[in-house]
Design a protein around this motif. Structure first.
Motif, PDB file in Angstrom:
ATOM      1  N   SER A  23      25.780  -1.272   5.019  1.00  0.00           N
ATOM      2  CA  SER A  23      25.505  -1.114   6.456  1.00  0.00           C
ATOM      3  C   SER A  23      24.968   0.283   6.760  1.00  0.00           C
ATOM      4  N   ILE A  24      24.204   0.387   7.836  1.00  0.00           N
ATOM      5  CA  ILE A  24      23.557   1.663   8.191  1.00  0.00           C
ATOM      6  C   ILE A  24      23.816   2.023   9.655  1.00  0.00           C
ATOM      7  N   THR A  25      23.568   3.292   9.981  1.00  0.00           N
ATOM      8  CA  THR A  25      23.705   3.744  11.373  1.00  0.00           C
ATOM      9  C   THR A  25      22.420   4.378  11.900  1.00  0.00           C
ATOM     10  N   GLY A  26      21.367   4.417  11.086  1.00  0.00           N
ATOM     11  CA  GLY A  26      20.114   5.023  11.552  1.00  0.00           C
ATOM     12  C   GLY A  26      18.907   4.173  11.210  1.00  0.00           C
ATOM     13  N   TYR A  27      18.195   3.697  12.230  1.00  0.00           N
ATOM     14  CA  TYR A  27      16.983   2.908  12.006  1.00  0.00           C
ATOM     15  C   TYR A  27      16.187   2.915  13.303  1.00  0.00           C
ATOM     16  N   ASN A  28      14.885   2.826  13.159  1.00  0.00           N
ATOM     17  CA  ASN A  28      14.013   2.723  14.322  1.00  0.00           C
ATOM     18  C   ASN A  28      12.822   1.856  13.962  1.00  0.00           C
ATOM     19  N   GLY A  29      12.631   0.772  14.644  1.00  0.00           N
ATOM     20  CA  GLY A  29      11.503  -0.106  14.316  1.00  0.00           C
ATOM     21  C   GLY A  29      11.531  -1.339  15.193  1.00  0.00           C
ATOM     22  N   ASP A  30      11.473  -2.492  14.557  1.00  0.00           N
ATOM     23  CA  ASP A  30      11.532  -3.724  15.343  1.00  0.00           C
ATOM     24  C   ASP A  30      12.259  -4.811  14.562  1.00  0.00           C
ATOM     25  N   LEU A  31      12.533  -5.886  15.263  1.00  0.00           N
ATOM     26  CA  LEU A  31      13.362  -6.966  14.714  1.00  0.00           C
ATOM     27  C   LEU A  31      12.761  -7.553  13.436  1.00  0.00           C
ATOM     28  N   HIS A  32      11.464  -7.837  13.468  1.00  0.00           N
ATOM     29  CA  HIS A  32      10.849  -8.466  12.292  1.00  0.00           C
ATOM     30  C   HIS A  32      10.917  -7.543  11.077  1.00  0.00           C
ATOM     31  N   ASP A  33      10.629  -6.277  11.314  1.00  0.00           N
ATOM     32  CA  ASP A  33      10.653  -5.314  10.203  1.00  0.00           C
ATOM     33  C   ASP A  33      12.074  -5.162   9.648  1.00  0.00           C
ATOM     34  N   ARG A  39      15.861  -8.322   3.808  1.00  0.00           N
ATOM     35  CA  ARG A  39      15.721  -9.399   2.820  1.00  0.00           C
ATOM     36  C   ARG A  39      15.142  -8.891   1.512  1.00  0.00           C
ATOM     37  N   CYS A  40      14.208  -7.933   1.591  1.00  0.00           N
ATOM     38  CA  CYS A  40      13.599  -7.507   0.329  1.00  0.00           C
ATOM     39  C   CYS A  40      14.283  -6.265  -0.242  1.00  0.00           C
ATOM     40  N   GLY A  41      15.345  -5.819   0.414  1.00  0.00           N
ATOM     41  CA  GLY A  41      16.169  -4.759  -0.163  1.00  0.00           C
ATOM     42  C   GLY A  41      15.597  -3.359  -0.055  1.00  0.00           C
ATOM     43  N   THR A  42      14.659  -3.143   0.871  1.00  0.00           N
ATOM     44  CA  THR A  42      14.066  -1.806   0.988  1.00  0.00           C
ATOM     45  C   THR A  42      14.660  -1.001   2.137  1.00  0.00           C
ATOM     46  N   LEU A  43      15.573  -1.600   2.866  1.00  0.00           N
ATOM     47  CA  LEU A  43      16.115  -0.909   4.039  1.00  0.00           C
ATOM     48  C   LEU A  43      16.980   0.274   3.625  1.00  0.00           C
ATOM     49  N   GLN A  44      16.678   1.425   4.213  1.00  0.00           N
ATOM     50  CA  GLN A  44      17.479   2.615   3.926  1.00  0.00           C
ATOM     51  C   GLN A  44      18.002   3.214   5.213  1.00  0.00           C
ATOM     52  N   ASN A  45      19.181   3.796   5.135  1.00  0.00           N
ATOM     53  CA  ASN A  45      19.697   4.503   6.297  1.00  0.00           C
ATOM     54  C   ASN A  45      18.835   5.721   6.576  1.00  0.00           C
ATOM     55  N   ARG A  46      18.666   6.057   7.845  1.00  0.00           N
ATOM     56  CA  ARG A  46      17.940   7.282   8.193  1.00  0.00           C
ATOM     57  C   ARG A  46      18.884   8.226   8.918  1.00  0.00           C
ATOM     58  N   GLU A  47      18.798   9.486   8.545  1.00  0.00           N
ATOM     59  CA  GLU A  47      19.709  10.474   9.109  1.00  0.00           C
ATOM     60  C   GLU A  47      19.097  11.084  10.369  1.00  0.00           C
ATOM     61  N   ARG A  48      19.974  11.623  11.205  1.00  0.00           N
ATOM     62  CA  ARG A  48      19.510  12.313  12.409  1.00  0.00           C
ATOM     63  C   ARG A  48      19.537  13.811  12.193  1.00  0.00           C
ATOM     64  N   CYS A  49      18.605  14.510  12.869  1.00  0.00           N
ATOM     65  CA  CYS A  49      18.693  15.979  12.814  1.00  0.00           C
ATOM     66  C   CYS A  49      19.783  16.454  13.771  1.00  0.00           C
ATOM     67  N   GLN A 484      11.174   7.859  16.952  1.00  0.00           N
ATOM     68  CA  GLN A 484      10.895   8.060  15.539  1.00  0.00           C
ATOM     69  C   GLN A 484      11.129   9.508  15.134  1.00  0.00           C
ATOM     70  N   ALA A 485      10.889  10.425  16.074  1.00  0.00           N
ATOM     71  CA  ALA A 485      11.024  11.839  15.758  1.00  0.00           C
ATOM     72  C   ALA A 485      12.480  12.236  15.535  1.00  0.00           C
ATOM     73  N   MET A 486      13.420  11.373  15.963  1.00  0.00           N
ATOM     74  CA  MET A 486      14.825  11.750  15.870  1.00  0.00           C
ATOM     75  C   MET A 486      15.394  11.464  14.488  1.00  0.00           C
ATOM     76  N   LEU A 487      14.719  10.615  13.748  1.00  0.00           N
ATOM     77  CA  LEU A 487      15.284  10.184  12.477  1.00  0.00           C
ATOM     78  C   LEU A 487      14.428  10.660  11.316  1.00  0.00           C
ATOM     79  N   LYS A 488      15.065  11.122  10.286  1.00  0.00           N
ATOM     80  CA  LYS A 488      14.309  11.524   9.112  1.00  0.00           C
ATOM     81  C   LYS A 488      14.722  10.656   7.929  1.00  0.00           C
ATOM     82  N   GLU A 489      13.864  10.596   6.955  1.00  0.00           N
ATOM     83  CA  GLU A 489      14.171   9.791   5.784  1.00  0.00           C
ATOM     84  C   GLU A 489      15.317  10.406   4.990  1.00  0.00           C
ATOM     85  N   VAL A 490      16.134   9.563   4.418  1.00  0.00           N
ATOM     86  CA  VAL A 490      17.186  10.078   3.538  1.00  0.00           C
ATOM     87  C   VAL A 490      16.545  10.453   2.206  1.00  0.00           C
ATOM     88  N   VAL A 491      16.881  11.605   1.681  1.00  0.00           N
ATOM     89  CA  VAL A 491      16.310  11.983   0.380  1.00  0.00           C
ATOM     90  C   VAL A 491      17.413  11.965  -0.671  1.00  0.00           C
TER      91      VAL A 491
END
Ligand code: SF4
Length: 491
Positions: A23-33, A39-49, A484-491
């Motif tokens: 489970s994650i707490t950071g994402y920004n996009g849309d329902l389909h994405d 489903r394809c296992g690419t979802l990653q949590n995104r951190e906030r600054c 989108q500017a609020m979330l950064k990719e997890v590294v």
């Protein structure tokens, strides 16, 4: 094995939703994405600054356990962690009063101080447990941990075993250190784990009972009457349940829940360990949800004909009235922000009522439940939503919600948390606090909800007056930022 409950019950701790379900707490996009990435296992949590404070999972774990009658919770924590205890206790007393029951459960904080964090305080908890048992004779004692006890490594597992041998009553450790998960729903799983591990007994015989995982059972009379048409009784969990009732959960015909986020661990655990079927439909909100849920319950317990007869009778009574109110709601634009179980369900109901969901925010996101499947409500929304919905995951980050509201200017905002609703009202938006989990339950609840939405958007004087007199801390600069500017990719 979806949960591997046998292996897991050997351990007093249960994995967090991040570790167990991804489970994650950071994402920004849309329902389909979101569904595609899940489903394809690419979802990653995104951190906030930047993050606002959120909620502690201890509150969910202990709040659930406090609903059980005649038990004691000893919360090994600094006094500040117990801030919500008085409220939970009052709530449980009031709810048991509704059914004429006497609530005698207690929550005792161990009041950890600086000295205890250096030298430990397990012996203090032992003394507290002895005194609590002597004074209240609880049917079970839960010893709960907090951040501090987790950090200093207090051994509440050994303590619980020793106390159980000494007192002759169930004593169970509850590992609900607030820091271990950002997802407070992990606390629900912690309490379920303690109940299944320590209280539920193997079945001796089947009973005409259906386990019903909910929060505050406001529709107890309606549901009891509805279930009577199927020849079964509901066992509401955990509010107002007794230890003796919980011991028999394995003998029930099925388990249902009002919210998939709340019910996943208990429902799957009882199914896997004791073969009690868990009804995994969309939840009983709105017309589609109620019908799918009640039909499936009827099928599982062999009462499909009775379920259909009930639905036909209720449809004739309520659907014409719902259709009438829908005329006043058509085209209204809504933003919602809630726990994920309710986000998907309420978004669906709003669409059923002819409204448009312009943004849906979930306080966290489980891309799978404990049976390793995508939550049914999310699947349903993905395949039935007329539009792709803008979607974000934000653990009660109100500053993001206010940004969204300002940008999309909806007709109404829905939240299940008062601390979020009030900020929308201060911004001048009509807002509805979907507090009661049964607010949209069944046909009757859907009609009442539709009328409440209509009243809320028609009478705007309160928000307008309040907004005109409140100075919010948000600047034009903030409102110009994109999420989108609020979330950064997890590294
Ligand atoms: S997060 Fe930790 S310190 Fe804060 S209330 Fe929860 S258990 Fe206590």
């Amino acid at each position: 094995m979806a949960i591997d409950i046998e292996g897991r019950l050997n351990e007093p701790t249960v994995g967090t939703r991040e570790n167990r379900l991804g489970s994650i707490t950071g994402y920004n996009g849309d329902l389909h994405d979101l569904v595609h990435q899940s489903r394809c296992g690419t979802l990653q949590n995104r951190e906030r600054c930047f993050s606002q404070s959120s909620m502690c999972l201890s509150m969910c774990a202990i709040g659930q356990l406090q609903g059980i009658r005649d038990i004691a919770v000893i919360y090994h924590a600094p006094s500040g962690c117990c801030a919500t205890a008085a409220g939970s206790n009052t709530l449980a007393r009031q709810i048991s009063g509704r059914i004429g029951a006497v609530y005698r459960s207690v929550l005792i904080g161990s009041d950890l101080d600086e000295r205890d964090t250096v030298f430990g305080a397990v012996e203090a908890v032992r003394s507290i447990a002895r005194k609590v048992y002597a004074d209240y004779r609880p049917k079970a004692i839960f010893i709960a941990s907090s951040c501090v006890t987790g950090v200093i490594g207090e051994d509440i597992d050994s303590l619980s075993s020793e106390l159980m041998a000494e007192l002759g009553v169930t004593v169970e450790p509850v590992h609900c250190e607030g820091f271990k998960s950002r997802i407070w729903a992990s606390g629900f799983d912690v309490s379920d784990h303690a109940v299944v591990r320590a209280i539920v007994k193997p079945p001796k015989e089947k009973r005409n009972v259906v386990n019903f995982k909910n929060f505050y059972e406001s529709e107890r009379p309606q549901i009891t009457a509805m279930f009577a048409e199927l020849g079964v009784k509901p066992q509401f969990l955990y509010m107002n349940s007794t230890v003796e009732e919980l011991e028999h959960l394995s003998e029930s015909l099925a388990t249902v829940c009002i919210c998939g986020t709340l019910g996943t661990y208990l429902g799957n655990a009882l199914e896997e360990k004791y073969g009690v079927p868990y009804v995994r439909t969309i939840n009983p909100m709105g017309i589609a949800g109620f019908e799918a849920w009640f039909r499936e319950l009827g099928r599982v317990i062999g009462k499909s004909a009775e379920a259909e007869a009930f639905l036909a009778r209720e449809r004739a009574k309520y659907l014409p009235q719902i259709e009438e109110v829908k005329k006043d709601l058509a085209g209204l634009r809504a933003v919602i922000a809630m726990g994920p179980g309710y986000t998907y369900e309420v978004a669906r109901v709003l669409q059923e009522l002819g409204m448009t969901v312009v943004w849906a925010a979930a306080w966290h996101y489980d891309y799978q439940y404990d049976n390793k499947e995508v939550p049914p409500a999310l699947n349903h929304l993905r395949s039935h939503s007329p539009d792709n919905i803008k979607f974000s995951v934000a653990d009660m980050q109100n500053f993001e919600v206010l940004n969204i509201l300002h940008r999309y200017q909806p007709d109404i905002y829905f939240s299940r948390h008062p601390g979020s609703t009030v900020w929308a009202i201060k911004q001048g938006f009509a807002a509805m606090y979907v507090a009661d989990e049964y607010l949209i339950f069944g046909y009757k609840g859907t009609l009442a909800f539709a009328k409440a939405v209509r009243d809320t958007v028609r009478n705007r004087s309160f928000e307008k007056n309040l907004a005109a007199r409140v100075k919010l801390p948000y600047t034009d600069w903030w409102y110009a930022q994109q999420n989108q500017a609020m979330l950064k990719e997890v590294v």
